[in-house]
Design a protein around this motif. Structure first.
Motif, PDB file in Angstrom:
ATOM      1  N   THR A  75       0.897  -1.102   0.170  1.00  0.00           N
ATOM      2  CA  THR A  75      -0.018   0.020  -0.153  1.00  0.00           C
ATOM      3  C   THR A  75       0.770   1.187   0.097  1.00  0.00           C
ATOM      4  N   ARG A  76       0.526   2.134  -0.858  1.00  0.00           N
ATOM      5  CA  ARG A  76       1.237   3.607  -1.057  1.00  0.00           C
ATOM      6  C   ARG A  76       0.506   4.603  -0.817  1.00  0.00           C
ATOM      7  N   VAL A  77       1.053   5.462   0.140  1.00  0.00           N
ATOM      8  CA  VAL A  77       0.309   6.816   0.225  1.00  0.00           C
ATOM      9  C   VAL A  77       1.191   7.599  -0.500  1.00  0.00           C
ATOM     10  N   PRO A 102       8.906  10.594 -14.317  1.00  0.00           N
ATOM     11  CA  PRO A 102       8.783   9.554 -15.313  1.00  0.00           C
ATOM     12  C   PRO A 102       9.718   8.491 -15.130  1.00  0.00           C
ATOM     13  N   HIS A 103       9.193   7.404 -15.238  1.00  0.00           N
ATOM     14  CA  HIS A 103      10.515   6.016 -14.828  1.00  0.00           C
ATOM     15  C   HIS A 103       9.720   4.829 -15.928  1.00  0.00           C
ATOM     16  N   GLN A 104      10.501   3.838 -15.817  1.00  0.00           N
ATOM     17  CA  GLN A 104      10.043   2.501 -16.306  1.00  0.00           C
ATOM     18  C   GLN A 104      10.106   1.287 -14.994  1.00  0.00           C
ATOM     19  N   ASP A 105       9.450   0.406 -15.164  1.00  0.00           N
ATOM     20  CA  ASP A 105       9.702  -0.601 -14.061  1.00  0.00           C
ATOM     21  C   ASP A 105      10.060  -2.031 -14.882  1.00  0.00           C
ATOM     22  N   VAL A 106      11.209  -2.333 -14.885  1.00  0.00           N
ATOM     23  CA  VAL A 106      11.860  -3.324 -15.580  1.00  0.00           C
ATOM     24  C   VAL A 106      12.667  -4.394 -14.806  1.00  0.00           C
ATOM     25  N   VAL A 132       0.435  -2.658 -11.785  1.00  0.00           N
ATOM     26  CA  VAL A 132      -1.282  -2.836 -11.479  1.00  0.00           C
ATOM     27  C   VAL A 132      -1.175  -1.779 -10.225  1.00  0.00           C
ATOM     28  N   ASN A 133      -2.206  -1.320 -10.334  1.00  0.00           N
ATOM     29  CA  ASN A 133      -2.656  -0.449  -8.985  1.00  0.00           C
ATOM     30  C   ASN A 133      -4.333  -0.643  -8.879  1.00  0.00           C
ATOM     31  N   ILE A 134      -4.518  -0.625  -7.627  1.00  0.00           N
ATOM     32  CA  ILE A 134      -6.174  -0.194  -7.333  1.00  0.00           C
ATOM     33  C   ILE A 134      -6.117   0.850  -6.454  1.00  0.00           C
ATOM     34  N   TYR A 135      -6.831   1.980  -6.807  1.00  0.00           N
ATOM     35  CA  TYR A 135      -7.005   3.253  -6.207  1.00  0.00           C
ATOM     36  C   TYR A 135      -8.056   3.107  -5.100  1.00  0.00           C
ATOM     37  N   LEU A 136      -7.504   3.435  -4.046  1.00  0.00           N
ATOM     38  CA  LEU A 136      -8.611   2.969  -2.766  1.00  0.00           C
ATOM     39  C   LEU A 136      -9.016   4.638  -2.627  1.00  0.00           C
ATOM     40  N   GLU A 156      -2.565  12.465 -11.067  1.00  0.00           N
ATOM     41  CA  GLU A 156      -2.926  11.655 -12.375  1.00  0.00           C
ATOM     42  C   GLU A 156      -1.778  10.736 -12.602  1.00  0.00           C
ATOM     43  N   LEU A 157      -2.111   9.535 -13.254  1.00  0.00           N
ATOM     44  CA  LEU A 157      -1.301   8.753 -13.755  1.00  0.00           C
ATOM     45  C   LEU A 157      -0.904   9.201 -15.401  1.00  0.00           C
ATOM     46  N   GLU A 158       0.224   9.182 -15.661  1.00  0.00           N
ATOM     47  CA  GLU A 158       0.692   9.665 -17.142  1.00  0.00           C
ATOM     48  C   GLU A 158       1.554   8.563 -17.654  1.00  0.00           C
ATOM     49  N   ALA A 194       7.374   4.345 -20.370  1.00  0.00           N
ATOM     50  CA  ALA A 194       7.615   5.393 -19.516  1.00  0.00           C
ATOM     51  C   ALA A 194       6.386   5.981 -18.963  1.00  0.00           C
ATOM     52  N   HIS A 195       6.482   6.110 -17.639  1.00  0.00           N
ATOM     53  CA  HIS A 195       5.193   6.558 -16.730  1.00  0.00           C
ATOM     54  C   HIS A 195       5.540   7.269 -15.671  1.00  0.00           C
ATOM     55  N   ALA A 196       4.622   8.076 -15.332  1.00  0.00           N
ATOM     56  CA  ALA A 196       4.788   9.249 -13.982  1.00  0.00           C
ATOM     57  C   ALA A 196       3.619   9.326 -13.190  1.00  0.00           C
ATOM     58  N   ILE A 197       3.738   9.756 -11.943  1.00  0.00           N
ATOM     59  CA  ILE A 197       2.840  10.418 -11.093  1.00  0.00           C
ATOM     60  C   ILE A 197       2.710  11.734 -11.188  1.00  0.00           C
ATOM     61  N   ARG A 198       1.924  12.446 -11.762  1.00  0.00           N
ATOM     62  CA  ARG A 198       1.681  14.062 -11.501  1.00  0.00           C
ATOM     63  C   ARG A 198       1.623  14.543  -9.923  1.00  0.00           C
ATOM     64  N   ARG A 251      -4.420  13.556  -0.818  1.00  0.00           N
ATOM     65  CA  ARG A 251      -3.473  12.577  -0.942  1.00  0.00           C
ATOM     66  C   ARG A 251      -4.192  11.337  -1.590  1.00  0.00           C
ATOM     67  N   ARG A 252      -3.317  10.357  -1.803  1.00  0.00           N
ATOM     68  CA  ARG A 252      -3.956   9.287  -2.456  1.00  0.00           C
ATOM     69  C   ARG A 252      -3.301   8.099  -2.158  1.00  0.00           C
ATOM     70  N   ILE A 253      -4.183   6.907  -2.027  1.00  0.00           N
ATOM     71  CA  ILE A 253      -3.688   5.578  -1.532  1.00  0.00           C
ATOM     72  C   ILE A 253      -4.052   4.507  -2.608  1.00  0.00           C
ATOM     73  N   GLY A 306       1.276  -3.341  -7.411  1.00  0.00           N
ATOM     74  CA  GLY A 306       2.094  -4.455  -7.727  1.00  0.00           C
ATOM     75  C   GLY A 306       2.484  -4.642  -9.112  1.00  0.00           C
ATOM     76  N   PHE A 307       3.137  -5.737  -9.453  1.00  0.00           N
ATOM     77  CA  PHE A 307       3.564  -5.937 -10.617  1.00  0.00           C
ATOM     78  C   PHE A 307       3.140  -7.347 -11.174  1.00  0.00           C
ATOM     79  N   VAL A 308       2.933  -7.533 -12.612  1.00  0.00           N
ATOM     80  CA  VAL A 308       2.396  -8.831 -13.002  1.00  0.00           C
ATOM     81  C   VAL A 308       3.385  -9.200 -13.988  1.00  0.00           C
TER      82      VAL A 308
END
Ligand code: AKG
Ligand code: FE2
Length: 262
Positions: free
Chosen positions: A132-134, A143-147, A166-170, A178-180, A231-235, A241-243, A247-249
């Motif tokens: 869980t990420r706050v 901007p980044h990649q997850d490899v 993968v993210n579930i936005y609670l 925003e997710l870019e 490439a993706h980023a969180i503005r 706040r957001r939580i 994870g990754f698949v």
């Protein structure tokens, strides 16, 4: 051309939706109301409380290490691997009497992929899923990649054919957050030349990326999957706040199980 057509919105996951995302026909998939918005609120309140009590520093605050935090440190890696079942059980406990969003995700992946889905393992130990990420006001993800293979020199990483984030936005920010996602992959060859500048494939300047991107404003309950090679980023979060449950698949081929971790 705007890449907005590369965001796909669906009611449920299936093999084609996942296959298209893995083959970059799309760059992001959104499943609105994947987890009931009322359940999200109840769970977010409990998680905020717990995380507030044990807050650490970083670009976001989380309850366990991400795998990329532990690759270089055997002691931390042991603790990470020991956290798998406690983490899953804690999410079940906090979600009760409703289903855990992590279990809900695991079942959805299992039922939609020919080879099914299971947890990633490392030397026979199951890896945790559902960090869980706050993200608080003022924070952002550059901007980044997850490899995984860039972080971890192991056959289980090198044989991956693709990796989804993968993210579930609670809970979502009042403003920003925003997710870019760019329809753009920085290849391993390109990355090699700049790995020292952007360790962990993190912090690419926007001017090396296409001008246009897909911008997603998540709603509570959304499941959003991205091809993590893009490439993706969180503005930046400018209010609230957001939580997320995150994870990754990993894909090892259609007839083999997807493998999940955080
Ligand atoms: O929190 C988000 O919207 C995306 C986080 C992220 O970078 C990822 O899941 O790979
Ligand atoms: Fe990411």
């Amino acid at each position: 051309m705007s890449p907005n057509h590369k965001l796909v919105t669906v009611d449920t996951l299936d093999e084609k939706v996942l296959g298209d995302l893995l083959s970059l026909e799309s760059v992001a998939v959104r499943v609105p109301e994947f987890y009931d918005a009322m359940y999200c609120k109840a769970l977010a309140d409990l998680l905020y409380q717990e995380i507030d009590d044990t807050a650490g520093a970083g670009i976001y605050e989380s309850n366990i290490d991400s795998f990329w935090n532990v690759t270089q440190d055997p002691g931390r890696r042991e603790r990470y691997l020991a956290s798998t079942l406690p983490l899953l059980n804690r999410m079940r406990r906090l979600s009760a009497p409703h289903p855990s969003p992590v279990d809900h995700l695991r079942v959805a992946l299992d039922e939609s992929w020919p080879g099914g889905s299971t947890l990633m393992t490392l030397n026979g130990s199951k890896m945790p899923l559902g960090i869980t990420r706050v993200w608080r006001t003022g924070s952002e993800g550059l901007p980044h990649q997850d490899v995984l293979r860039r972080e971890f020199d192991d056959p289980m990483a090198h044989s991956l054919l693709g990796q989804l984030g993968v993210n579930i936005y609670l809970d979502t920010a009042d403003e920003g957050g925003e997710l870019e996602v760019w329809d753009h992959v920085i290849s391993d060859e390109e990355y090699q030349g700049m790995a020292d500048k952007y360790p962990g494939s993190y912090g690419y300047p926007r001017d090396i990326l296409p001008e246009e991107s897909v911008l997603i404003s998540p709603e509570p309950g959304d499941l959003i999957l991205i091809n993590a090679a893009c490439a993706h980023a969180i503005r930046k979060i400018t209010a609230g706040r957001r939580i997320t449950v995150s994870g990754f698949v990993g894909n090892y081929g259609t007839d083999l199980p997807l493998r999940c971790w955080s």
